[in-house]
Design a protein around this motif. Structure first.
Motif, PDB file in Angstrom:
ATOM      1  N   GLU A 184      -2.841  20.270  -8.609  1.00 12.71           N
ATOM      2  CA  GLU A 184      -3.466  19.478  -7.552  1.00 12.71           C
ATOM      3  C   GLU A 184      -2.702  18.174  -7.347  1.00 12.71           C
ATOM      4  OE1 GLU A 184      -8.033  18.482  -6.100  1.00 12.71           O
ATOM      5  OE2 GLU A 184      -7.642  19.204  -8.132  1.00 12.71           O
ATOM      6  N   GLY A 185      -2.655  17.700  -6.080  1.00 11.68           N
ATOM      7  CA  GLY A 185      -1.870  16.529  -5.739  1.00 11.68           C
ATOM      8  C   GLY A 185      -2.709  15.293  -5.463  1.00 11.68           C
ATOM      9  N   ILE A 186      -2.312  14.540  -4.457  1.00 11.50           N
ATOM     10  CA  ILE A 186      -2.944  13.256  -4.155  1.00 11.50           C
ATOM     11  C   ILE A 186      -3.105  13.102  -2.646  1.00 11.50           C
ATOM     12  CG2 ILE A 186      -0.720  12.036  -4.110  1.00 11.50           C
ATOM     13  CD1 ILE A 186      -2.160   9.624  -5.376  1.00 11.50           C
ATOM     14  N   GLU A 187      -4.229  12.550  -2.210  1.00  7.33           N
ATOM     15  CA  GLU A 187      -4.507  12.391  -0.786  1.00  7.33           C
ATOM     16  C   GLU A 187      -3.538  11.398  -0.148  1.00  7.33           C
ATOM     17  OE1 GLU A 187      -8.518  11.452   0.127  1.00  7.33           O
ATOM     18  OE2 GLU A 187      -9.362  13.121  -1.039  1.00  7.33           O
ATOM     19  N   ARG A 188      -3.265  11.643   1.131  1.00 10.79           N
ATOM     20  CA  ARG A 188      -2.329  10.790   1.855  1.00 10.79           C
ATOM     21  C   ARG A 188      -2.804   9.347   1.931  1.00 10.79           C
ATOM     22  NH1 ARG A 188       0.362   7.705   3.370  1.00 10.79           N
ATOM     23  NH2 ARG A 188       2.039   7.648   4.903  1.00 10.79           N
ATOM     24  N   PHE A 189      -4.090   9.108   1.986  1.00 15.82           N
ATOM     25  CA  PHE A 189      -4.603   7.737   2.109  1.00 15.82           C
ATOM     26  C   PHE A 189      -5.154   7.190   0.799  1.00 15.82           C
ATOM     27  CE2 PHE A 189      -4.454   9.177   6.481  1.00 15.82           C
ATOM     28  CZ  PHE A 189      -3.868   8.090   7.111  1.00 15.82           C
ATOM     29  N   ASP A 190      -4.815   7.838  -0.278  1.00 23.98           N
ATOM     30  CA  ASP A 190      -5.135   7.286  -1.595  1.00 23.98           C
ATOM     31  C   ASP A 190      -4.311   6.015  -1.801  1.00 23.98           C
ATOM     32  OD1 ASP A 190      -4.851   6.966  -4.612  1.00 23.98           O
ATOM     33  OD2 ASP A 190      -6.232   8.668  -4.527  1.00 23.98           O
ATOM     34  N   ASP A 191      -4.899   5.016  -2.432  1.00 26.16           N
ATOM     35  CA  ASP A 191      -4.179   3.764  -2.694  1.00 26.16           C
ATOM     36  C   ASP A 191      -2.934   3.983  -3.540  1.00 26.16           C
ATOM     37  OD1 ASP A 191      -6.047   2.353  -1.242  1.00 26.16           O
ATOM     38  OD2 ASP A 191      -7.192   1.698  -2.998  1.00 26.16           O
ATOM     39  N   ASP A 192      -2.905   5.078  -4.279  1.00 30.17           N
ATOM     40  CA  ASP A 192      -1.769   5.353  -5.151  1.00 30.17           C
ATOM     41  C   ASP A 192      -0.731   6.281  -4.524  1.00 30.17           C
ATOM     42  OD1 ASP A 192      -2.537   3.773  -7.290  1.00 30.17           O
ATOM     43  OD2 ASP A 192      -3.705   5.359  -8.253  1.00 30.17           O
ATOM     44  N   PHE A 193      -0.862   6.571  -3.232  1.00 26.46           N
ATOM     45  CA  PHE A 193       0.061   7.538  -2.642  1.00 26.46           C
ATOM     46  C   PHE A 193       1.508   7.054  -2.687  1.00 26.46           C
ATOM     47  CE2 PHE A 193       2.560   9.337   0.815  1.00 26.46           C
ATOM     48  CZ  PHE A 193       2.404  10.691   0.574  1.00 26.46           C
TER      49      PHE A 193
END
Length: 438
Positions: A266-275
């Motif tokens: 699983e990855g990370i959302e585009r608008f996550d603060d950590d992107f």
């Protein structure tokens, strides 16, 4: 003559300096359709990009492949023109159209000359509003799709991709090929194609960008004429996809001298603060080509592959972190062990200051080079809109990369990189490697 004009336009376009500082205007038509515009009057053509959110994921239940088939039929005749006549008329006008569909979006690109912009976009309008979907065209394009499906079934790269997606997403549209299956495509009717168009091509999911020799007033009027007759609403967008990946190895037997491997979790959302820290981290781990850690360890140090890479995949309804490589059947098990080790090393140690600065320098320096022509810029702008990015993103993107610190990298590496959760899909005849049955 028209061909010579396009040759001249291409020469001028390629001679223009690459630029990331673009003056974007938001234009709203009298009918309420919004577009982003970059005026560029030095060359006599305009590039137009139209996107419909939802893409092939909006296939109706039991009709997988209908939207892909419909997309392939849009330029196979429209209005009073059959497929041959439509193509001939586009050639006469030196109009360039392309129609593509992906899981989350349908992309329509057009490049037209200023001198016949009205006629050329009138032709495009007919394709968008009144495609014919003639039976002979349906059968011709259906045969092409069936050929692609058959070819994919014997391509180890496609098998790896489809297997991984099925494991990750199950019954969600992401879990199957947008082309459909031999059975589903063979069963599609013309009525299914018409219904597929109405599900996707609606005004409530349009994103438009125009770059070139056109003013805001001209674009506003053009938008209503081109798109105003589309249905107001389309089908409901899919729900979030549950990512069903667990750590382990799936082996798909295939007679080939080397195995193809797709891996990820699983990855990370585009608008996550950590992107952005994740983006920079991946540049060093596997996204930086020959300068990446994976390439250094798997290829350079051990000669286990010709190439390996990793990439973040933030989709509309799920996020993955993926990688891919190919290796000899007798060495693929070792290569998988090295990937896991590098994943674990980055998770615990993060990056060095030198790696961080080198990655930031490359990512910020390469960004302006993407803006190398009207059509490319139009595609970028439409993509920004469909992703929900603001107009000022082009100006702030490099600032967000420059702001990434080693502390950010360490935090995100610990959070994002999970070596025990990596799922490897191996297509081939790997020696000494047993799958876990998934």
């Amino acid at each position: 003559m028209m061909r010579l004009i396009w040759v001249a336009v291409a020469a001028i376009t390629l001679a223009l300096p690459a630029r990331a500082a673009v003056d974007i205007k938001e234009v709203t038509s009298p009918g309420g359709i919004t577009a982003w515009l970059v005026e560029e009057h030095s060359i006599p053509f305009v590039a137009l990009e139209i996107r419909f959110k939802g893409g092939a994921s909006l296939d109706a239940p039991g009709k997988r492949g209908a939207i892909n088939l419909m997309t392939g039929l849009l330029e196979e005749g429209a209005g009073d023109l059959d497929a041959r006549q439509f193509a001939a008329r586009a050639e006469e006008l030196a109009a360039r159209f392309s129609f593509d569909v992906y899981d989350d979006t349908m992309m329509i690109s057009a490049s037209v000359l200023t001198e016949n912009r009205g006629e050329a976009l009138g032709l495009l309008r007919s394709a968008l509003i009144e495609p014919r979907f003639d039976e002979d065209a349906v059968e011709r394009v259906r045969a092409q799709v069936l050929s692609i499906i058959g070819s994919d079934a014997t391509d180890p790269n496609e098998i790896a991709d489809m297997t991984f997606n099925q494991i990750a997403f199950g019954d969600h549209p992401y879990g199957s090929s947008l082309n459909g299956t031999l059975e589903s495509v063979a069963a599609l009717t013309r009525d299914d194609v018409v219904a597929a168009k109405d599900r996707l091509m609606a005004r409530d999911r349009i994103y438009v960008a125009a770059v070139g020799d056109i003013t805001a007033d001209e674009l506003g009027a053009l938008l209503d004429d081109l798109l105003g007759a589309l249905p107001e609403t389309g089908a409901k967008l899919p729900d979030r996809a549950e990512v069903g990946l667990t750590g382990g190895v799936t082996v798909v037997p295939f007679d080939t001298p080397q195995s193809v491997v797709m891996f990820g979790h699983e990855g990370i959302e585009r608008f996550d603060d950590d992107f952005f820290p994740a983006f920079v981290l991946n540049q060093v781990l596997g996204g930086g080509g020959f300068s990446s850690r994976l390439m250094a360890e798997v290829r350079k140090a051990r000669g286990l592959t010709y190439g390996i890479g990793s990439y973040l995949v933030p989709m509309d309804h799920a996020e993955l972190y993926l990688g891919q490589f190919a290796s000899g059947n007798n060495r693929v098990s070792e290569a998988i062990d090295v990937v896991r080790a590098e994943w674990a090393k980055a998770a615990t140690e993060g990056l060095t200051e030198e790696e961080l600065e080198r990655a930031k320098t490359f990512l910020t320096g390469a960004y302006p080079l993407r803006f190398d022509g009207n059509a490319t810029i139009a595609g970028i702008l439409a993509g920004m809109q469909s992703e929900g990015l603001p107009i000022e993103y082009i100006e702030t993107r490099n600032q967000q990369i420059e702001a990434v610190t080693l502390e950010d990298i360490q935090r995100v590496a610990t959070r994002l990189l999970r070596p025990d959760d990596l799922r490897f899909v191996v297509v081939g005849q790997p020696e000494g490697l047993e799958g876990d049955g998934l």
